[in-house]
Design a protein around this motif. Structure first.
Motif, PDB file in Angstrom:
ATOM      1  N   ARG A  34       6.259  -1.655   7.667  1.00  0.00           N
ATOM      2  CA  ARG A  34       6.835  -2.109   6.401  1.00  0.00           C
ATOM      3  C   ARG A  34       8.340  -2.309   6.515  1.00  0.00           C
ATOM      4  N   VAL A  48      -0.593   7.146   6.565  1.00  0.00           N
ATOM      5  CA  VAL A  48       0.558   6.523   5.914  1.00  0.00           C
ATOM      6  C   VAL A  48       1.629   6.172   6.943  1.00  0.00           C
ATOM      7  N   SER A  68       0.605   3.032   8.802  1.00  0.00           N
ATOM      8  CA  SER A  68       0.669   1.843   7.949  1.00  0.00           C
ATOM      9  C   SER A  68       2.105   1.523   7.545  1.00  0.00           C
ATOM     10  N   SER A 114      -7.364   5.388  -2.215  1.00  0.00           N
ATOM     11  CA  SER A 114      -8.409   4.793  -1.375  1.00  0.00           C
ATOM     12  C   SER A 114      -8.689   5.615  -0.116  1.00  0.00           C
ATOM     13  N   LYS A 163      -7.611  13.548  -7.765  1.00  0.00           N
ATOM     14  CA  LYS A 163      -6.426  12.686  -7.791  1.00  0.00           C
ATOM     15  C   LYS A 163      -5.491  13.046  -8.933  1.00  0.00           C
ATOM     16  N   TYR A 222       6.357   5.299  -2.803  1.00  0.00           N
ATOM     17  CA  TYR A 222       5.591   4.192  -3.393  1.00  0.00           C
ATOM     18  C   TYR A 222       4.343   3.891  -2.567  1.00  0.00           C
ATOM     19  N   PHE A 223       4.533   3.792  -1.249  1.00  0.00           N
ATOM     20  CA  PHE A 223       3.410   3.448  -0.387  1.00  0.00           C
ATOM     21  C   PHE A 223       2.383   4.583  -0.360  1.00  0.00           C
ATOM     22  N   THR A 224       2.863   5.824  -0.404  1.00  0.00           N
ATOM     23  CA  THR A 224       1.964   6.976  -0.437  1.00  0.00           C
ATOM     24  C   THR A 224       1.064   6.925  -1.671  1.00  0.00           C
ATOM     25  N   MET A 225       1.662   6.689  -2.829  1.00  0.00           N
ATOM     26  CA  MET A 225       0.871   6.627  -4.059  1.00  0.00           C
ATOM     27  C   MET A 225      -0.106   5.447  -4.017  1.00  0.00           C
ATOM     28  N   LYS A 226       0.310   4.348  -3.408  1.00  0.00           N
ATOM     29  CA  LYS A 226      -0.553   3.171  -3.315  1.00  0.00           C
ATOM     30  C   LYS A 226      -1.806   3.462  -2.493  1.00  0.00           C
ATOM     31  N   GLU A 227      -1.645   4.212  -1.390  1.00  0.00           N
ATOM     32  CA  GLU A 227      -2.766   4.494  -0.490  1.00  0.00           C
ATOM     33  C   GLU A 227      -3.597   5.696  -0.933  1.00  0.00           C
TER      34      GLU A 227
END
Length: 308
Positions: free
Chosen positions: A168, A161, A164, A186, A243, A178-183
């Motif tokens: 941003r 994270v 990546s 996967s 998850k 937000y980005f943590t939950m998005k990644e």
């Protein structure tokens, strides 16, 4: 205010009246959102009535803060004040290790992990006023393949994270969450080999954090029991989890209860080697780096004097 001199008393320092303290502020002009002109005005307003001698300099490129801090130690400044985020603090602090020059912090970053751990006010004027009545402590530092860090380093999901997220535009806790939950959905856990205290263990892990301090920043506590003065690193192994457990885990790192989670395993050691099959990102105080396929972590006990 009377002029001051610092005296060492059993790893804790106090200020006594004698001679002037010399301070240099190293300001990162691009960190945070607060206007640096405003900060400079506050510095002048707060310190000019005192007997403290101070100078103000600015960084101009990556690594410049380290160079400026090295110059400060050579010029026998008593204190270097880092005005910036954890990256700036890291650059300055590594130049002050095992020297007579202390570190102070005016937090200006998005996470401010070390300042939060040490109880330094996030409010700029309050942090500056603390310089008038300082207390000093000695804290540990740590290295990852020779790269210094003062809060945390890690590998796995948090490093992924960090690497990546670095590119941003949005920053801060909300953007990071937000980005943590998005990644999250996967990311594939990996298997790691750790060697410490004469033993070798192999673990599949979602992430492994090596903590000198309690948190990443933004009060995200990956190692709530870490002691920055014990000469040890906390090894925090978050094992693969369903998850559906993600919201609970995120809540627990925010309220300091992650150690109660059955997926979290912890150890303490002053030296650790971790090996993994592929070269993957590692973060050091939140900054992503590539360090190959194995990393040697070491704690440096009582490495740095800090005004808190």
């Amino acid at each position: 205010m009377a002029s001051t001199k610092v005296q060492n008393i059993e790893n804790t320092f106090k200020v006594i009246e004698d001679e002037k303290v010399r301070i240099v502020f190293i300001i990162n002009p691009v960190s945070g959102t607060e206007r640096k002109e405003h900060i400079v005005t506050l510095i002048h307003t707060t310190l000019q009535p005192s007997d403290i001698d101070y100078d103000i300099v600015y960084t101009h490129y990556a690594g410049h803060a380290t160079e400026l801090a090295q110059q400060a130690t050579q010029q026998k400044y008593d204190v270097v004040v880092a005005v910036g985020g954890d990256g700036t603090i890291n650059e300055i602090a590594q130049a002050l290790i095992k020297t007579k020059t202390a570190l102070a912090i005016i937090p200006q970053g998005s996470g401010n992990g070390l300042a939060r751990h040490l109880g330094i006010p996030l409010h700029t004027e309050q942090a500056i006023r603390r310089l008038l009545e300082p207390q000093k402590i000695l804290i540990d530092a740590a290295t990852a393949n020779g790269n210094f860090f003062f809060c945390t380093s890690g590998i796995g999901f948090d490093a992924h994270v960090s690497a990546s997220f670095a590119s941003r535009a949005f920053r801060g806790l909300a953007g990071y969450a937000y980005f943590t939950m998005k990644e999250l959905f996967s990311y594939k856990p990996m298997t790691y080999t750790l060697e410490f205290d004469g033993k070798t263990i192999e673990k599949e892990a979602f992430l492994i954090a090596f903590a000198n301090a309690t948190q990443y920043g933004n009060n995200v506590y990956i190692a709530p029991q870490a002691d920055i003065q014990d000469g040890k690193l906390d090894i925090c192994i978050l094992k693969p989890f369903s998850k559906i457990q993600a919201p609970k885990i995120m809540w627990q790192v925010l309220n300091r209860t992650i150690l109660q989670n059955p997926y979290m395993e912890t150890h303490k050691a002053d030296s650790i080697k971790i090996s993994f099959g592929n070269s993957i990102p590692v973060h050091i105080d939140g900054e992503p780096k590539g360090l190959g396929t194995s990393i040697e972590y070491k704690s440096i006990s009582k490495a740095l004097t800090v005004w808190v």
